[in-house]
Design a protein around this motif. Structure first.
Motif, PDB file in Angstrom:
ATOM      1  N   ASP A 110      -7.010   5.488  -3.514  1.00 41.79           N
ATOM      2  CA  ASP A 110      -5.912   5.830  -4.428  1.00 41.79           C
ATOM      3  C   ASP A 110      -5.147   4.514  -4.892  1.00 41.79           C
ATOM      4  OD1 ASP A 110      -6.476   8.436  -4.936  1.00 41.79           O
ATOM      5  OD2 ASP A 110      -5.092   9.026  -3.799  1.00 41.79           O
ATOM      6  N   ASP A 111      -5.002   3.677  -3.656  1.00 38.97           N
ATOM      7  CA  ASP A 111      -4.244   2.460  -3.992  1.00 38.97           C
ATOM      8  C   ASP A 111      -4.810   1.539  -4.527  1.00 38.97           C
ATOM      9  OD1 ASP A 111      -2.094   0.268  -3.145  1.00 38.97           O
ATOM     10  OD2 ASP A 111      -1.542   1.864  -1.798  1.00 38.97           O
ATOM     11  N   VAL A 112      -6.231   1.312  -4.334  1.00 36.96           N
ATOM     12  CA  VAL A 112      -7.175   0.083  -4.957  1.00 36.96           C
ATOM     13  C   VAL A 112      -7.206   0.427  -6.448  1.00 36.96           C
ATOM     14  CG1 VAL A 112      -9.021  -1.015  -4.963  1.00 36.96           C
ATOM     15  CG2 VAL A 112      -8.046  -0.553  -2.682  1.00 36.96           C
ATOM     16  N   ALA A 119      -6.079   1.790 -12.858  1.00 41.67           N
ATOM     17  CA  ALA A 119      -5.894   3.106 -13.370  1.00 41.67           C
ATOM     18  C   ALA A 119      -4.395   2.722 -14.386  1.00 41.67           C
ATOM     19  CB  ALA A 119      -5.612   4.081 -12.483  1.00 41.67           C
ATOM     20  N   PHE A 165      -4.977   2.136  -8.103  1.00 48.43           N
ATOM     21  CA  PHE A 165      -3.810   2.116  -8.868  1.00 48.43           C
ATOM     22  C   PHE A 165      -3.685   1.059  -9.894  1.00 48.43           C
ATOM     23  CE2 PHE A 165       0.617   0.672  -9.531  1.00 48.43           C
ATOM     24  CZ  PHE A 165       1.372   1.925  -9.690  1.00 48.43           C
ATOM     25  N   GLY A 166      -3.885  -0.034  -9.722  1.00 50.35           N
ATOM     26  CA  GLY A 166      -3.786  -1.133 -10.677  1.00 50.35           C
ATOM     27  C   GLY A 166      -4.670  -1.142 -12.029  1.00 50.35           C
ATOM     28  N   ARG A 171       3.850   8.936   2.211  1.00 48.89           N
ATOM     29  CA  ARG A 171       3.253   7.681   2.511  1.00 48.89           C
ATOM     30  C   ARG A 171       4.117   7.117   3.677  1.00 48.89           C
ATOM     31  NH1 ARG A 171       2.053   3.735   4.644  1.00 48.89           N
ATOM     32  NH2 ARG A 171       1.457   1.679   4.060  1.00 48.89           N
ATOM     33  N   TYR A 172       5.370   7.017   3.473  1.00 52.54           N
ATOM     34  CA  TYR A 172       6.270   6.325   4.379  1.00 52.54           C
ATOM     35  C   TYR A 172       7.073   7.056   5.334  1.00 52.54           C
ATOM     36  CZ  TYR A 172       5.374   2.511   1.145  1.00 52.54           C
ATOM     37  OH  TYR A 172       4.760   1.249   0.497  1.00 52.54           O
ATOM     38  N   PHE A 219       5.541   9.357  -2.039  1.00 55.41           N
ATOM     39  CA  PHE A 219       5.974   8.331  -1.092  1.00 55.41           C
ATOM     40  C   PHE A 219       6.643   8.602   0.101  1.00 55.41           C
ATOM     41  CE2 PHE A 219       6.753   6.207  -5.391  1.00 55.41           C
ATOM     42  CZ  PHE A 219       5.962   5.118  -4.989  1.00 55.41           C
ATOM     43  N   ASP A 276     -11.297   6.559   2.173  1.00 59.62           N
ATOM     44  CA  ASP A 276     -10.609   7.748   2.278  1.00 59.62           C
ATOM     45  C   ASP A 276      -9.755   7.761   3.162  1.00 59.62           C
ATOM     46  OD1 ASP A 276     -11.895   9.319   0.209  1.00 59.62           O
ATOM     47  OD2 ASP A 276     -13.706   9.054   1.560  1.00 59.62           O
ATOM     48  N   ARG A 277      -9.414   6.706   3.963  1.00 60.11           N
ATOM     49  CA  ARG A 277      -8.229   6.830   5.021  1.00 60.11           C
ATOM     50  C   ARG A 277      -6.846   6.594   4.436  1.00 60.11           C
ATOM     51  NH1 ARG A 277      -9.441   4.572  10.231  1.00 60.11           N
ATOM     52  NH2 ARG A 277     -11.738   5.292  10.807  1.00 60.11           N
ATOM     53  N   PRO A 278      -5.911   7.209   4.970  1.00 58.80           N
ATOM     54  CA  PRO A 278      -4.433   6.777   4.682  1.00 58.80           C
ATOM     55  C   PRO A 278      -4.183   5.346   5.239  1.00 58.80           C
ATOM     56  CG  PRO A 278      -4.471   8.673   6.214  1.00 58.80           C
ATOM     57  CD  PRO A 278      -5.666   8.228   6.226  1.00 58.80           C
ATOM     58  N   ARG A 288       1.653  -4.613 -10.018  1.00 59.20           N
ATOM     59  CA  ARG A 288       0.292  -4.147 -10.633  1.00 59.20           C
ATOM     60  C   ARG A 288       0.250  -3.410 -11.710  1.00 59.20           C
ATOM     61  NH1 ARG A 288      -0.811  -1.874  -4.825  1.00 59.20           N
ATOM     62  NH2 ARG A 288      -2.686  -1.016  -5.756  1.00 59.20           N
ATOM     63  N   PRO A 305      -1.005   6.792 -12.579  1.00 58.08           N
ATOM     64  CA  PRO A 305      -2.154   7.543 -13.152  1.00 58.08           C
ATOM     65  C   PRO A 305      -2.800   8.428 -12.559  1.00 58.08           C
ATOM     66  CG  PRO A 305      -2.427   5.025 -12.030  1.00 58.08           C
ATOM     67  CD  PRO A 305      -1.152   5.778 -11.936  1.00 58.08           C
ATOM     68  N   THR A 334      -6.528  -4.424  -3.241  1.00 58.85           N
ATOM     69  CA  THR A 334      -5.921  -3.914  -4.504  1.00 58.85           C
ATOM     70  C   THR A 334      -5.513  -4.743  -5.686  1.00 58.85           C
ATOM     71  OG1 THR A 334      -3.719  -4.418  -3.462  1.00 58.85           O
ATOM     72  CG2 THR A 334      -4.337  -2.279  -2.690  1.00 58.85           C
ATOM     73  N   LEU A 377       0.993  -1.023  -0.035  1.00 60.12           N
ATOM     74  CA  LEU A 377      -0.004   0.083   0.095  1.00 60.12           C
ATOM     75  C   LEU A 377       1.002   1.156  -0.079  1.00 60.12           C
ATOM     76  CD1 LEU A 377      -2.646  -1.293   2.549  1.00 60.12           C
ATOM     77  CD2 LEU A 377      -2.725  -1.595   0.077  1.00 60.12           C
ATOM     78  N   PHE A 378       0.918   1.838  -1.324  1.00 57.20           N
ATOM     79  CA  PHE A 378       2.063   2.945  -1.112  1.00 57.20           C
ATOM     80  C   PHE A 378       1.463   4.196  -1.596  1.00 57.20           C
ATOM     81  CE2 PHE A 378       2.015   0.231  -4.966  1.00 57.20           C
ATOM     82  CZ  PHE A 378       1.535   1.185  -5.941  1.00 57.20           C
ATOM     83  N   MET A 379       0.068   4.290  -1.828  1.00 54.97           N
ATOM     84  CA  MET A 379      -0.524   5.529  -2.274  1.00 54.97           C
ATOM     85  C   MET A 379      -1.246   6.069  -0.997  1.00 54.97           C
ATOM     86  SD  MET A 379      -0.039   5.843  -5.641  1.00 54.97           S
ATOM     87  CE  MET A 379      -1.689   6.664  -6.281  1.00 54.97           C
ATOM     88  N   PRO A 380      -1.241   7.663  -0.951  1.00 53.99           N
ATOM     89  CA  PRO A 380      -1.705   8.087   0.139  1.00 53.99           C
ATOM     90  C   PRO A 380      -3.213   7.762   0.858  1.00 53.99           C
ATOM     91  CG  PRO A 380      -1.241   9.782  -1.544  1.00 53.99           C
ATOM     92  CD  PRO A 380      -1.145   8.401  -2.208  1.00 53.99           C
TER      93      PRO A 380
END
Lengths: 247, 254
Positions: free
Chosen positions: A101-103, A108, A105-106, B157-158, B154, A135-137, B214, B221, A153, A94-97
Motif C-alpha cells: 500500500d505504501d509503495v 495512486a 500511495f504515490g 500503523r503507528y 494511522f 504484504d508485510r506491515p 508524494r 487512493p 516508495t 512509511l505510513f500505510m498498513p
C-alpha cells in the motif's frame, strides 16, 4: 537542443516565520544522471534546502527548477512526481498498513490504478530487493529494510531526481552497503544530503558543502575531503582511521 | 503470512466467511448488533438463540471457539458497571443468594451483560476473520468519512511505533534508577506522557510532510475495487436475517 539540467537552484533564500534565516542565496545546478552529495554539519540548513526542492517550503527569494519546470504552486503535482524525497526516519515515510500500500500511495495519488499500479509497485520493490516483503506491515521490517522500502516508495513515482536525506543514519554496515549498492544500481539523478563523508565519497563523484545557508564549496568529492582546512571550517570531520586519499 | 504479520485479533484461515469482502461483513455484523440491541430484555431465550447463531458462524469460519471466548475478556472493564446496577438501582427488591437486590437493576444488568457479550462476540468474530487493512478498506467503501478512516489507519500503523517509543522511555527512566512507587512519582509519569505526546505530534508533522511530498492532497487512493456478488451479500445476510426473525418472535411473545 540540450535537455535542461535535472535541478537548477538560483539565489535561494529562506527565513522561518520566527525570523531565523536558514538559507542565504543557494546556487546549485545538477546535471542529469549525476550523483551529488550535499555536505554540511547539523543545523547548516540541509533539510530546509531539501524541503524547497518539491515546494514544501517556499516563499523566500530565488528560484528552483526541476528538469526545467519551476517549483511553483500550479506545478506542485508534477514536481512532487519528479522529485522523490526519502526522509531520514523511515517510520515517517512509511505510513500505510502494508509495504505494498505504501509503495502504491504515490502512483495512486497520481491516478494510477489496477494492474498497471501493481506492476509499478512490484518493479519498485524489485529495484531495492524487497519484492518478497510486499504484504508485510512496515513495523515488522528491520531498520535497513524499512529504509530500502522508503526508497522504493519514491522510485515507484519514477522520479527525475532522487533526494536522500541522511541515508546512512542508523544503518549497520551491511545495511549501509546494501543501500549503497541499491543507489548505485539506479539510473536516476541523486542528491544525497549527509554528514557521512566516507559514504559521500563512496557514492557521489561530486560534492557541495552547505555552510551557514550558502554553498561554500563545490567540486570532486575526493578533493573536498582532502582539504582539511575547509572541512574544519564547516565542522565536517573525517572519521578516525579513514583516509580519503587512499579510498 | 503467519499470525506474526497481522494483528492479534485476526486468525488466518480459509473459509467462506474469511473470503467475504470486508464491507459486506461489516454491514452484516452491524445489522446483527442492531437487531440484538432491539430485542426485549425479557425474551431471555432469544439471547440464547443469538449465541447459537454466532456459534454457527464460528463453525462456518473454522475459528476455534476458545479463540473467541478468550478474546471476550476484553469486555470485562466495560461490563463492570453492569454488576453495580442491582445494588444501586431503585424499585422493588428481591432476594438472590441472601442479598436484597433491585429487580429493575437485575434486569438492567442482564440487559447490558447479554447484549454487550453478544455484540463483543460478533465484533471479535468479525476481527478474527477480516484483516485490519481489509476492514479499513471496507469502511472506506461504505462511505465512512475519509478522515475517520485515515485516522484509524494511522492508529493501526503507528500504535506499535508509539508503544515502542514509550517502552524505550521507560527503559531509559529505569536505567537511571527510577521506578514508579506511589503518587509521589506520578509527576514523572505525567511528564513522560507529555513528552510522548509532543514526540508523536512532531512525528505527525513529519509524516504529513512525507505524504505531501508524494502527492497527498487530502484523500487516500483506494487501491482495490473488487466487485461484490449478490451471492456474497445473501450469504452474509443470513446472520442478521435469522437474528431479525428471533427478535420479532421475541417481541410477539413478550
Amino acid at each position: 537542443m540540450t535537455p535542461p539540467p535535472a535541478l537548477e537552484v538560483a539565489g535561494l533564500a529562506y527565513a522561518y516565520p520566527d525570523g531565523h534565516q536558514a538559507l542565504f542565496g543557494v546556487d546549485l545546478t545538477v546535471e542529469r544522471g549525476e550523483r551529488v552529495a550535499v555536505l554540511g554539519p547539523n543545523g547548516a540548513g540541509k533539510t530546509t534546502f531539501v524541503l524547497h526542492l518539491n515546494g514544501i517550503l517556499g516563499g523566500g527569494a530565488g528560484t528552483v527548477r526541476v528538469a526545467g519546470l519551476p517549483v511553483e504552486k500550479p506545478n506542485f503535482a508534477e514536481i512532487r512526481r519528479r522529485v522523490g524525497i526519502v526522509f531520514q526516519d523511515p517510520d515517517d515515510q512509511l505510513f500505510m498498513p502494508t509495504v505494498r500500500d505504501d509503495v502504491a500511495f504515490g502512483p495512486a495519488a497520481g491516478g494510477m490504478r489496477g494492474p498497471e499500479l501493481e506492476a509499478c509497485v512490484q518493479r519498485a520493490l524489485a529495484r531495492v530487493g524487497m519484492a518478497e516483503y510486499a504484504d508485510r506491515p512496515p513495523h515488522h521490517l528491520s531498520f535497513g529494510q524499512r529504509r530500502r522500502v522508503a526508497v522504493a516508495t519514491v522510485l515507484a513515482m519514477e522520479p527525475d531526481l532522487l533526494v536522500l536525506d541522511e541515508p546512512s543514519s542508523n544503518l549497520d554496515p551491511a545495511a549501509r552497503r546494501e543501500l549503497a549498492e541499491t543507489v548505485r544500481s539506479l539510473d536516476v539523478t541523486v542528491l544525497m544530503v549527509t554528514h557521512d563523508l566516507p559514504y559521500a565519497l563512496e557514492l557521489c563523484p561530486r560534492s557541495v558543502i552547505l555552510g551557514g545557508g550558502l554553498i561554500v564549496a563545490d567540486g570532486p568529492t575526493k578533493e573536498l575531503l582532502l582539504d582539511a582546512e575547509l572541512l574544519a571550517a564547516y565542522r565536517l570531520e573525517i572519521p578516525f582511521g579513514f583516509d580519503p586519499g587512499r579510498a | 503470512m503467519g499470525a506474526g504479520h497481522t494483528h492479534k485479533l485476526y486468525r488466518h484461515g480459509v473459509s467462506r466467511v474469511h473470503r467475504l469482502p470486508a464491507h459486506v461483513k461489516l454491514v452484516a455484523a452491524f445489522c446483527f448488533v442492531l437487531v440484538v440491541v432491539a430485542t426485549p430484555r425479557e425474551a431471555v431465550w432469544a439471547f440464547g438463540a443469538y449465541a447459537v447463531l454466532l456459534a454457527a458462524v464460528v463453525g462456518a469460519a473454522r475459528v476455534p471457539p476458545g479463540f473467541v471466548l478468550v478474546r471476550l475478556v476484553l469486555e470485562v472493564p466495560f461490563v463492570a458497571f453492569a454488576v453495580l446496577l442491582p445494588f444501586v438501582a431503585e424499585g422493588p427488591r428481591t432476594e438472590v443468594l441472601g442479598l436484597w437486590l433491585s429487580e429493575s437493576g437485575l434486569w438492567g444488568a442482564w440487559n447490558v451483560l447479554a447484549k454487550g457479550t453478544i455484540g463483543v462476540a460478533a465484533s471479535v468474530l468479525l476481527a478474527a476473520t477480516t484483516e485490519l487493512r481489509a476492514l479499513l478498506l471496507g469502511l472506506q467503501r461504505l462511505r465512512m468519512p475519509a478522515l475517520l478512516v485515515q485516522i484509524a489507519s494511522f492508529m493501526v500503523r503507528y500504535g506499535d511505533v508509539i508503544a515502542d517509543e514509550l517502552r524505550r522511555m521507560r527503559i531509559a527512566r529505569e536505567s537511571r534508577g527510577f521506578t514508579a512507587r506511589g503518587p509521589r512519582h506520578w509527576g514523572v509519569l505525567a511528564r513522560t506522557a507529555g513528552a510522548l505526546f509532543i514526540r508523536s505530534y512532531e512525528r505527525g508533522e513529519r509524516v504529513h510532510l512525507a505524504m505531501v511530498s508524494r502527492g497527498y492532497t487530502g484523500t487516500m487512493p483506494v487501491a482495490d475495487r473488487a466487485g461484490t456478488t449478490a451471492a456474497q451479500w445473501s450469504y452474509a445476510a443470513a446472520l442478521p436475517l435469522a437474528a431479525l426473525a428471533v427478535c420479532l418472535l421475541g417481541w410477539s411473545l413478550v
